[in-house]
Design a protein around this motif. Structure first.
Motif, short mmCIF file in Angstrom:
data_model
loop_
_atom_site.label_atom_id
_atom_site.label_comp_id
_atom_site.label_asym_id
_atom_site.label_seq_id
_atom_site.Cartn_x
_atom_site.Cartn_y
_atom_site.Cartn_z
N LEU A 1 -21.93 -5.33 4.99
CA LEU A 1 -20.55 -5.50 4.50
C LEU A 1 -20.46 -6.76 3.65
CD1 LEU A 1 -17.78 -4.14 4.71
CD2 LEU A 1 -17.29 -5.63 6.69
N LYS A 2 -20.20 -6.57 2.35
CA LYS A 2 -20.22 -7.71 1.42
C LYS A 2 -18.98 -7.71 0.55
CE LYS A 2 -25.29 -7.53 1.22
NZ LYS A 2 -25.56 -8.70 2.07
N GLY A 3 -18.66 -8.87 0.00
CA GLY A 3 -17.51 -8.98 -0.88
C GLY A 3 -17.36 -10.37 -1.44
N GLU A 4 -16.24 -10.59 -2.14
CA GLU A 4 -15.93 -11.86 -2.77
C GLU A 4 -15.04 -12.72 -1.87
OE1 GLU A 4 -15.19 -14.98 -5.57
OE2 GLU A 4 -16.80 -13.52 -5.34
N ARG A 5 -14.07 -12.06 -1.19
CA ARG A 5 -13.17 -12.81 -0.31
C ARG A 5 -12.48 -11.86 0.69
NH1 ARG A 5 -7.85 -12.97 -1.19
NH2 ARG A 5 -7.73 -15.02 -0.24
N VAL B 1 -11.44 -8.23 1.40
CA VAL B 1 -10.32 -7.61 0.70
C VAL B 1 -10.58 -7.57 -0.80
CG1 VAL B 1 -8.63 -8.26 2.44
CG2 VAL B 1 -9.10 -9.84 0.56
N ASP B 2 -11.70 -8.12 -1.24
CA ASP B 2 -12.07 -8.14 -2.65
C ASP B 2 -13.58 -7.89 -2.73
OD1 ASP B 2 -12.76 -8.71 -5.27
OD2 ASP B 2 -11.76 -10.65 -5.36
N SER B 3 -13.96 -6.75 -3.32
CA SER B 3 -15.38 -6.39 -3.41
C SER B 3 -15.90 -6.53 -4.83
CB SER B 3 -15.59 -4.96 -2.90
OG SER B 3 -14.79 -4.04 -3.64
N SER B 4 -15.26 -7.40 -5.62
CA SER B 4 -15.68 -7.58 -7.02
C SER B 4 -17.06 -8.21 -7.13
CB SER B 4 -14.64 -8.41 -7.77
OG SER B 4 -14.50 -9.70 -7.19
N THR B 5 -17.49 -8.93 -6.10
CA THR B 5 -18.86 -9.46 -6.06
C THR B 5 -19.42 -9.21 -4.67
OG1 THR B 5 -18.47 -11.69 -5.17
CG2 THR B 5 -18.04 -11.36 -7.52
#
Length: 323
Positions: free
Chosen positions: A319-323, A122-126
Motif C-alpha cells: 500500500l503506497k501513496g503520497e499522503r 488519500v493521494d496515490s499520485s506518487t
C-alpha cells in the motif's frame, strides 16, 4: 460560542488539568527520558500512539537497545526528535504526522523515520510513502451512558445524523461531534458512513478518542474501539468519561470477552508509514516489514492495547501513496 460548546470545552480542560500526573505513566507518553534518542522517530495518530509507545518499550536491537521512539499526538507545542537539531511542531493526528514525515523526506532533514496512521493513503499520485499495517481496529459511535439515544444505529441513520437531516432520536435533540481535521479516525468514520461534507449542526475540532467531550444527552462522537478497550483496561490514560460504545446495524463492536469483533461493519487496518526508499533500511525493515518483523511478532502487546492482530498480512508493503 453556544452554551453547549462552552460546557464541552470547560469539561475537557478540567479533565486535562486533573490528568497531568496520569499522563506521565510508562508506555503512555513521549519517550522517557525525552533525551533518549532512539534509531526510529515517529509521530502522528492519537489512536495508535499508546500501542506504538508500548511497542517502543519492547522492540530492541541485537544489543538490547530500544529502537522505536514515538511522540504522542498532544503535549508540548514542540518536540525534539533527534540529538542534533530536529525541533519541530508536534503533529496531532494521522494526516499531520504524514505531512511531517513528507516534509522530513523532502528536506532530507532526517528528523522523522515513520508516521503513525489510522487511515490509508488519500493521494496515490506518487509512491513515495508506504503504509505498513500492524494491527486491526474498528470505529463506532459513542454516546453518554445516561443518554436516551439508541444504543444501536444503522449506517443510514449515522449518515443522516452527520449530514444533519436527522436532528433528534427518542425525543433527544442530537449534537453530532467530530474530531479535529487531521484525525484519521474522523476521515475513516465519515468515509464509512458515506458523508463527504458534515452538516452545519456538527460540532467539530475536538480531540479524538476522548469521551469527556460528550457533555449533553444528544452528543454522539466516533471512537476507536481499541482505544476504548485500552482505556477501560487501564493500560492507557482513561479518557472515556461517561462514553459507552454503540452497535451499528445490530452488530456489536466487541465480542463478549471485549476483544475486537472483526465482523463489525467499520473495521480498519492501522499503519506505520515509512519512506518507500527506506524499506530496505535495516532498522525499518527489521522493525516493521513482514509478518516476522519485530513489531508484528509482538501480538501480546498489540492485543493488550485493544487491537486485533493481522496474521500474515502484518508488515505488508503493497500500500503506497503520497499522503
Amino acid at each position: 460560542m453556544n452554551v453547549k460548546s462552552r460546557a464541552r470545552i470547560g469539561a475537557v480542560l478540567s479533565v486535562a488539568a486533573l490528568g497531568v500526573g496520569v499522563l506521565a505513566a510508562p508506555a503512555q507518553a513521549d519517550p522517557n527520558p525525552v533525551t533518549e534518542y532512539r534509531t526510529l522517530a515517529g509521530v502522528g495518530s492519537d489512536t495508535t500512539q499508546d500501542v506504538v509507545n508500548g511497542l517502543g518499550d519492547v522492540v530492541k536491537n541485537a544489543i538490547g537497545q530500544k529502537i522505536i521512539a514515538s511522540w504522542n499526538a498532544t503535549g508540548s507545542a514542540s518536540i525534539k526528535t533527534k540529538l542534533n537539531g530536529c525541533t519541530i511542531t508536534r503533529p496531532n493526528g494521522s494526516s499531520a504526522g504524514i505531512d511531517a514525515l513528507r516534509n522530513a523526506v523532502d528536506t532530507n532533514s532526517g528528523c522523522l523515520d515513520f508516521a503513525r496512521s489510522s487511515r490509508g493513503p488519500v493521494d496515490s499520485s506518487t509512491q513515495d510513502l508506504t503504509w505498513i499495517p500492524f494491527a486491526k481496529d474498528a470505529v463506532t459511535f459513542a454516546k453518554r451512558s445516561d443518554s436516551a439515544l439508541p444504543s444501536d444505529l444503522t449506517t443510514a441513520q449515522l449518515k443522516a445524523i452527520y449530514e444533519c437531516t436527522t436532528t433528534s432520536l427518542n425525543g433527544v435533540t442530537l449534537t453530532p461531534v467530530l474530531p479535529q481535521a487531521n484525525s484519521g479516525t474522523r476521515q475513516f468514520f465519515l468515509s464509512s458512513i458515506g458523508v463527504s461534507a458534515p452538516g452545519a449542526c456538527v460540532t467539530q475540532g475536538v480531540q479524538e478518542n476522548d469521551g469527556t467531550v460528550l457533555v449533553g444527552a444528544g452528543d454522539i462522537v466516533p471512537f476507536s474501539v481499541a482505544q476504548y478497550t485500552a482505556q477501560e483496561k487501564g493500560v492507557v490514560t482513561d479518557r472515556r468519561g461517561a462514553a459507552v460504545l454503540g452497535s451499528v446495524n445490530s452488530i456489536a463492536p466487541r465480542n463478549a470477552d471485549k476483544s475486537l469483533n472483526t465482523a463489525f461493519p467499520f473495521t480498519r487496518d492501522v499503519y506505520n508509514v515509512v519512506p518507500s526508499a527506506k524499506l530496505t533500511n535495516t532498522s525499518i525493515s527489521q522493525s516493521f516489514v513482514g509478518s516476522s518483523s519485530k513489531v508484528c511478532a509482538q501480538t501480546t502487546v498489540i492485543t493488550n492495547y485493544g487491537f486485533g492482530t493481522l496474521g500474515t498480512a502484518c508488515g505488508a508493503t503493497t500500500l503506497k501513496g503520497e499522503r
